[in-house]
Design a protein around this motif. Structure first.
Motif, mmCIF file in Angstrom:
data_model
loop_
_atom_site.group_PDB
_atom_site.id
_atom_site.type_symbol
_atom_site.label_atom_id
_atom_site.label_comp_id
_atom_site.label_asym_id
_atom_site.label_seq_id
_atom_site.Cartn_x
_atom_site.Cartn_y
_atom_site.Cartn_z
ATOM 1 N N THR A 1 34.059 26.153 55.700
ATOM 2 C CA THR A 1 35.448 26.419 56.065
ATOM 3 C C THR A 1 36.301 25.161 55.988
ATOM 4 O O THR A 1 37.432 25.190 55.496
ATOM 5 C CB THR A 1 35.527 27.045 57.471
ATOM 6 O OG1 THR A 1 34.772 28.260 57.482
ATOM 7 C CG2 THR A 1 36.961 27.349 57.874
ATOM 8 N N VAL A 2 35.777 24.038 56.453
ATOM 9 C CA VAL A 2 36.522 22.776 56.386
ATOM 10 C C VAL A 2 36.809 22.404 54.934
ATOM 11 O O VAL A 2 37.932 22.017 54.593
ATOM 12 C CB VAL A 2 35.752 21.645 57.115
ATOM 13 C CG1 VAL A 2 36.377 20.288 56.836
ATOM 14 C CG2 VAL A 2 35.699 21.916 58.606
ATOM 15 N N ILE A 3 35.815 22.538 54.069
ATOM 16 C CA ILE A 3 35.989 22.199 52.651
ATOM 17 C C ILE A 3 37.034 23.108 51.996
ATOM 18 O O ILE A 3 37.965 22.632 51.336
ATOM 19 C CB ILE A 3 34.643 22.275 51.901
ATOM 20 C CG1 ILE A 3 33.701 21.171 52.405
ATOM 21 C CG2 ILE A 3 34.847 22.179 50.391
ATOM 22 C CD1 ILE A 3 32.263 21.336 51.964
ATOM 23 N N CYS B 1 39.372 24.960 53.422
ATOM 24 C CA CYS B 1 40.701 24.747 54.005
ATOM 25 C C CYS B 1 41.335 23.466 53.455
ATOM 26 O O CYS B 1 42.539 23.436 53.193
ATOM 27 C CB CYS B 1 40.634 24.711 55.528
ATOM 28 S SG CYS B 1 40.404 26.350 56.248
ATOM 29 N N GLY B 2 40.540 22.424 53.265
ATOM 30 C CA GLY B 2 41.057 21.191 52.675
ATOM 31 C C GLY B 2 41.605 21.425 51.279
ATOM 32 O O GLY B 2 42.704 20.946 50.940
ATOM 33 N N ILE B 3 40.876 22.180 50.479
ATOM 34 C CA ILE B 3 41.330 22.507 49.119
ATOM 35 C C ILE B 3 42.609 23.344 49.165
ATOM 36 O O ILE B 3 43.565 23.082 48.438
ATOM 37 C CB ILE B 3 40.213 23.239 48.340
ATOM 38 C CG1 ILE B 3 39.039 22.293 48.094
ATOM 39 C CG2 ILE B 3 40.754 23.819 47.031
ATOM 40 C CD1 ILE B 3 37.776 22.975 47.614
ATOM 41 N N ILE C 1 44.876 23.528 51.558
ATOM 42 C CA ILE C 1 45.996 22.711 52.024
ATOM 43 C C ILE C 1 46.523 21.849 50.880
ATOM 44 O O ILE C 1 47.735 21.728 50.682
ATOM 45 C CB ILE C 1 45.589 21.857 53.246
ATOM 46 C CG1 ILE C 1 45.380 22.765 54.461
ATOM 47 C CG2 ILE C 1 46.628 20.785 53.543
ATOM 48 C CD1 ILE C 1 44.690 22.085 55.632
ATOM 49 N N TYR C 2 45.621 21.268 50.102
ATOM 50 C CA TYR C 2 46.029 20.454 48.944
ATOM 51 C C TYR C 2 46.841 21.295 47.959
ATOM 52 O O TYR C 2 47.907 20.889 47.501
ATOM 53 C CB TYR C 2 44.794 19.861 48.258
ATOM 54 C CG TYR C 2 45.125 19.117 46.996
ATOM 55 C CD1 TYR C 2 45.623 17.819 47.045
ATOM 56 C CD2 TYR C 2 44.958 19.711 45.744
ATOM 57 C CE1 TYR C 2 45.941 17.125 45.882
ATOM 58 C CE2 TYR C 2 45.274 19.040 44.575
ATOM 59 C CZ TYR C 2 45.765 17.748 44.650
ATOM 60 O OH TYR C 2 46.092 17.067 43.502
ATOM 61 N N LEU D 1 44.490 30.442 55.681
ATOM 62 C CA LEU D 1 44.248 29.309 56.582
ATOM 63 C C LEU D 1 44.246 29.743 58.048
ATOM 64 O O LEU D 1 43.394 29.307 58.832
ATOM 65 C CB LEU D 1 45.287 28.211 56.365
ATOM 66 C CG LEU D 1 45.156 27.395 55.092
ATOM 67 C CD1 LEU D 1 46.357 26.476 54.921
ATOM 68 C CD2 LEU D 1 43.855 26.599 55.078
ATOM 69 N N TRP E 1 36.873 29.884 62.470
ATOM 70 C CA TRP E 1 36.230 28.561 62.527
ATOM 71 C C TRP E 1 36.167 28.054 63.958
ATOM 72 O O TRP E 1 35.116 27.583 64.407
ATOM 73 C CB TRP E 1 36.994 27.585 61.638
ATOM 74 C CG TRP E 1 36.421 26.206 61.600
ATOM 75 C CD1 TRP E 1 35.392 25.774 60.815
ATOM 76 C CD2 TRP E 1 36.827 25.073 62.376
ATOM 77 N NE1 TRP E 1 35.144 24.438 61.056
ATOM 78 C CE2 TRP E 1 36.014 23.991 62.014
ATOM 79 C CE3 TRP E 1 37.804 24.885 63.341
ATOM 80 C CZ2 TRP E 1 36.137 22.732 62.579
ATOM 81 C CZ3 TRP E 1 37.937 23.627 63.913
ATOM 82 C CH2 TRP E 1 37.109 22.563 63.526
#
Length: 167
Positions: free
Chosen positions: A64-66, A68-70, A72-73, A91, A98
């Motif tokens: 989920t962190v990975i 969500c990072g993508i 957001i980018y 998100l 999460w």
């Protein structure tokens, strides 16, 4: 700023509804809302959607962190409103589930439908957000997204230039 507020509101709605269910509906209890069709049923899910990959808590936390990072980018780099709306829903839902996995080790689900005799897997507000966002994202990719013209034009110029050198 609008997108951040939307994400926060959807996330809060998810967390408030889950807390309400945990505080007011004992685990495993089913409350009938529409007979034979819709129930509030308190269940705890240690897996992903529909209970797949049970006990994959740490895998889903990291994944989920990975993702969500993508997202957001992509959201920051792209100004397309429908794409940002889709990502905002995804998100918010991802963050809602999460935080449950991080703090509680499992996700609270409670919407329970029987559709045409099929007992549909129990889900929550975060799952609804993820599904709406995914639908919007697929719609965007299939019907709205266009490849940037600069890259295509540069490739065509390169191909045209290559043909001239051969003569």
């Amino acid at each position: 700023m609008f997108w951040t507020i939307l994400i926060a509101v959807l996330f809060a709605l998810d967390q408030v509804t889950k807390a309400y269910v945990r505080d007011n509906l004992p685990l495993g209890v089913r409350n009938e809302v529409i007979p034979g069709f819709f129930y509030f049923t308190h269940v705890e899910n240690t897996g992903a959607a529909f209970g797949i990959l049970k006990n994959g808590r740490y895998f889903f936390i990291i994944l989920t962190v990975i993702i969500c990072g993508i997202l957001i980018y992509v959201m920051i780099k792209n100004k397309q409103k429908l794409l940002r709306l889709a990502i905002s829903f995804i998100l918010a839902g991802a963050a809602g589930n999460w935080i449950d996995r991080v703090i509680r080790g499992k996700v609270t689900d409670f919407f329970d439908f029987y559709i045409f005799g099929y007992d549909y897997p129990v889900f929550n507000v975060a799952d609804i957000c993820i599904n709406i966002g995914t639908f919007l994202l697929v719609f965007f990719v299939l019907f709205i997204y266009k490849e940037p013209k600069k890259e295509n034009a540069a490739a065509e110029d390169l191909m045209a230039g290559a043909g001239e050198d051969d003569e």
